[in-house]
Design a protein around this motif. Sequence first.
Motif, PDB file in Angstrom:
ATOM      1  N   ASP A   1       0.802  -1.211   0.000  1.00  0.00           N
ATOM      2  CA  ASP A   1       0.000   0.000   0.000  1.00  0.00           C
ATOM      3  C   ASP A   1       0.841   1.269   0.000  1.00  0.00           C
ATOM      4  O   ASP A   1       0.463   2.269  -0.602  1.00  0.00           O
ATOM      5  N   ASN A   2       1.968   1.244   0.719  1.00  0.00           N
ATOM      6  CA  ASN A   2       2.702   2.498   0.914  1.00  0.00           C
ATOM      7  C   ASN A   2       3.993   2.591   0.096  1.00  0.00           C
ATOM      8  O   ASN A   2       4.706   3.592   0.194  1.00  0.00           O
ATOM      9  N   LYS A   3       4.276   1.550  -0.696  1.00  0.00           N
ATOM     10  CA  LYS A   3       5.555   1.489  -1.417  1.00  0.00           C
ATOM     11  C   LYS A   3       5.789   2.733  -2.278  1.00  0.00           C
ATOM     12  O   LYS A   3       6.885   3.302  -2.287  1.00  0.00           O
ATOM     13  N   ALA A   4       4.763   3.190  -2.965  1.00  0.00           N
ATOM     14  CA  ALA A   4       4.919   4.347  -3.853  1.00  0.00           C
ATOM     15  C   ALA A   4       5.239   5.613  -3.054  1.00  0.00           C
ATOM     16  O   ALA A   4       6.006   6.466  -3.505  1.00  0.00           O
ATOM     17  N   TYR A   5       4.659   5.707  -1.863  1.00  0.00           N
ATOM     18  CA  TYR A   5       4.936   6.861  -0.991  1.00  0.00           C
ATOM     19  C   TYR A   5       6.407   6.872  -0.578  1.00  0.00           C
ATOM     20  O   TYR A   5       7.095   7.892  -0.701  1.00  0.00           O
ATOM     21  N   TRP A   6       6.901   5.715  -0.106  1.00  0.00           N
ATOM     22  CA  TRP A   6       8.290   5.661   0.363  1.00  0.00           C
ATOM     23  C   TRP A   6       9.276   5.727  -0.800  1.00  0.00           C
ATOM     24  O   TRP A   6      10.358   6.313  -0.655  1.00  0.00           O
ATOM     25  N   ASN A   7       8.939   5.136  -1.948  1.00  0.00           N
ATOM     26  CA  ASN A   7       9.822   5.248  -3.113  1.00  0.00           C
ATOM     27  C   ASN A   7       9.985   6.714  -3.513  1.00  0.00           C
ATOM     28  O   ASN A   7      11.086   7.155  -3.860  1.00  0.00           O
ATOM     29  N   ALA A   8       8.891   7.468  -3.469  1.00  0.00           N
ATOM     30  CA  ALA A   8       8.963   8.893  -3.788  1.00  0.00           C
ATOM     31  C   ALA A   8       9.821   9.625  -2.750  1.00  0.00           C
ATOM     32  O   ALA A   8      10.648  10.471  -3.095  1.00  0.00           O
TER      33      ALA A   8
ATOM     34  N   ASP B   1      12.236   8.453  -1.040  1.00  0.00           N
ATOM     35  CA  ASP B   1      13.652   8.134  -1.291  1.00  0.00           C
ATOM     36  C   ASP B   1      14.234   9.021  -2.381  1.00  0.00           C
ATOM     37  O   ASP B   1      15.441   9.263  -2.416  1.00  0.00           O
ATOM     38  N   GLU B   2      13.367   9.511  -3.279  1.00  0.00           N
ATOM     39  CA  GLU B   2      13.798  10.437  -4.346  1.00  0.00           C
ATOM     40  C   GLU B   2      13.530  11.891  -3.963  1.00  0.00           C
ATOM     41  O   GLU B   2      13.536  12.779  -4.828  1.00  0.00           O
ATOM     42  N   HIS B   3      13.243  12.125  -2.687  1.00  0.00           N
ATOM     43  CA  HIS B   3      12.981  13.474  -2.173  1.00  0.00           C
ATOM     44  C   HIS B   3      11.798  14.127  -2.887  1.00  0.00           C
ATOM     45  O   HIS B   3      11.850  15.274  -3.322  1.00  0.00           O
ATOM     46  N   ARG B   4      10.731  13.359  -2.983  1.00  0.00           N
ATOM     47  CA  ARG B   4       9.471  13.864  -3.532  1.00  0.00           C
ATOM     48  C   ARG B   4       8.350  13.417  -2.609  1.00  0.00           C
ATOM     49  O   ARG B   4       8.479  12.422  -1.901  1.00  0.00           O
ATOM     50  N   LEU B   5       7.228  14.121  -2.676  1.00  0.00           N
ATOM     51  CA  LEU B   5       6.025  13.666  -1.997  1.00  0.00           C
ATOM     52  C   LEU B   5       5.058  13.105  -3.033  1.00  0.00           C
ATOM     53  O   LEU B   5       4.763  13.762  -4.036  1.00  0.00           O
ATOM     54  N   ALA B   6       4.596  11.882  -2.788  1.00  0.00           N
ATOM     55  CA  ALA B   6       3.551  11.289  -3.620  1.00  0.00           C
ATOM     56  C   ALA B   6       2.353  11.015  -2.721  1.00  0.00           C
ATOM     57  O   ALA B   6       2.499  10.527  -1.599  1.00  0.00           O
ATOM     58  N   LEU B   7       1.184  11.361  -3.214  1.00  0.00           N
ATOM     59  CA  LEU B   7      -0.049  11.117  -2.454  1.00  0.00           C
ATOM     60  C   LEU B   7      -0.970  10.212  -3.251  1.00  0.00           C
ATOM     61  O   LEU B   7      -1.105  10.358  -4.469  1.00  0.00           O
ATOM     62  N   GLN B   8      -1.596   9.310  -2.537  1.00  0.00           N
ATOM     63  CA  GLN B   8      -2.571   8.438  -3.178  1.00  0.00           C
ATOM     64  C   GLN B   8      -3.892   9.191  -3.358  1.00  0.00           C
ATOM     65  O   GLN B   8      -4.322   9.921  -2.457  1.00  0.00           O
ATOM     66  N   LYS B   9      -4.492   8.985  -4.534  1.00  0.00           N
ATOM     67  CA  LYS B   9      -5.738   9.682  -4.848  1.00  0.00           C
ATOM     68  C   LYS B   9      -6.679   8.711  -5.542  1.00  0.00           C
ATOM     69  O   LYS B   9      -6.252   7.909  -6.377  1.00  0.00           O
ATOM     70  N   CYS B  10      -7.944   8.808  -5.191  1.00  0.00           N
ATOM     71  CA  CYS B  10      -8.937   7.955  -5.833  1.00  0.00           C
ATOM     72  C   CYS B  10      -9.285   8.527  -7.206  1.00  0.00           C
ATOM     73  O   CYS B  10      -9.615   9.703  -7.341  1.00  0.00           O
ATOM     74  N   ASN B  11      -9.216   7.691  -8.208  1.00  0.00           N
ATOM     75  CA  ASN B  11      -9.486   8.129  -9.579  1.00  0.00           C
ATOM     76  C   ASN B  11     -10.983   8.279  -9.840  1.00  0.00           C
ATOM     77  O   ASN B  11     -11.390   8.888 -10.812  1.00  0.00           O
ATOM     78  N   ASP B  12     -11.801   7.719  -8.960  1.00  0.00           N
ATOM     79  CA  ASP B  12     -13.253   7.788  -9.161  1.00  0.00           C
ATOM     80  C   ASP B  12     -13.879   8.987  -8.450  1.00  0.00           C
ATOM     81  O   ASP B  12     -14.707   9.676  -9.018  1.00  0.00           O
ATOM     82  N   CYS B  13     -13.492   9.239  -7.188  1.00  0.00           N
ATOM     83  CA  CYS B  13     -14.127  10.349  -6.452  1.00  0.00           C
ATOM     84  C   CYS B  13     -13.144  11.454  -6.103  1.00  0.00           C
ATOM     85  O   CYS B  13     -13.517  12.414  -5.416  1.00  0.00           O
ATOM     86  N   ASN B  14     -11.862  11.330  -6.542  1.00  0.00           N
ATOM     87  CA  ASN B  14     -10.860  12.384  -6.362  1.00  0.00           C
ATOM     88  C   ASN B  14     -10.508  12.666  -4.902  1.00  0.00           C
ATOM     89  O   ASN B  14     -10.023  13.742  -4.574  1.00  0.00           O
ATOM     90  N   THR B  15     -10.751  11.705  -4.016  1.00  0.00           N
ATOM     91  CA  THR B  15     -10.374  11.873  -2.613  1.00  0.00           C
ATOM     92  C   THR B  15      -8.924  11.436  -2.415  1.00  0.00           C
ATOM     93  O   THR B  15      -8.525  10.379  -2.895  1.00  0.00           O
ATOM     94  N   TYR B  16      -8.164  12.265  -1.699  1.00  0.00           N
ATOM     95  CA  TYR B  16      -6.798  11.887  -1.354  1.00  0.00           C
ATOM     96  C   TYR B  16      -6.817  10.992  -0.118  1.00  0.00           C
ATOM     97  O   TYR B  16      -7.696  11.127   0.751  1.00  0.00           O
ATOM     98  N   ALA B  17      -5.850  10.090  -0.046  1.00  0.00           N
ATOM     99  CA  ALA B  17      -5.741   9.207   1.116  1.00  0.00           C
ATOM    100  C   ALA B  17      -4.327   9.255   1.649  1.00  0.00           C
ATOM    101  O   ALA B  17      -3.365   8.972   0.939  1.00  0.00           O
ATOM    102  N   HIS B  18      -4.195   9.644   2.899  1.00  0.00           N
ATOM    103  CA  HIS B  18      -2.901   9.567   3.567  1.00  0.00           C
ATOM    104  C   HIS B  18      -3.136   9.258   5.046  1.00  0.00           C
ATOM    105  O   HIS B  18      -3.807  10.020   5.702  1.00  0.00           O
ATOM    106  N   PRO B  19      -2.597   8.169   5.590  1.00  0.00           N
ATOM    107  CA  PRO B  19      -1.774   7.185   4.885  1.00  0.00           C
ATOM    108  C   PRO B  19      -2.561   6.412   3.833  1.00  0.00           C
ATOM    109  O   PRO B  19      -3.791   6.310   3.935  1.00  0.00           O
ATOM    110  N   PRO B  20      -1.846   5.886   2.824  1.00  0.00           N
ATOM    111  CA  PRO B  20      -2.531   5.182   1.732  1.00  0.00           C
ATOM    112  C   PRO B  20      -3.077   3.832   2.153  1.00  0.00           C
ATOM    113  O   PRO B  20      -2.678   3.274   3.165  1.00  0.00           O
TER     114      PRO B  20
END
Length: 140
Positions: free
Chosen positions: A13-20, A22-41
């Motif tokens: 669930d969180n791999k994309a967050y931590w991979n980002a 590690d590259e000094h970026r923030l990645a947030l999970q977002k629902c493609n259907d209702c556009n709600t952000y989720a953190h933690p993912p």
Amino acid sequence: MTYQKPIPLKDQDNKAYWNAADEHRLALQKCNDCNTYAHPPGPSCARCGSENVVWENLGNDVKAQIYSYIISYRPFLPGFQDDLPTIIAQAQLEKVPEVKIMCNVLNCDINDIQIGMPVQMIWEDITDERALPQWTPIND
Ligand SMILES: [Zn+2]
């Protein structure tokens, strides 16, 4: 000196967050259907249950305001005993105010922390591969 604190484990669930991170970026999970952000993912959207979730790249210039905070005088995990007292806060993202990220605020005297204080995301390189998101006050 090797890093003495627990290193966050990457899971499905969180791999994309931590991979980002590690590259000094923030990645947030977002629902493609209702556009709600989720953190933690999570594996699916907490609002509508859709598994159609995507990751949005917010880059490395991430600003927020302190939404709430506590000052901790005892370590919750091994390795933190030399950092006390430590500021544990919720940072409300400037670009995505509905997202509040639980975090540590570094480089900040405990007498200076306050609600609404502007902070900037920084990354602490803890190993050759891993980096942790942290926050620091914005000093104008
Ligand atoms: Zn949804």
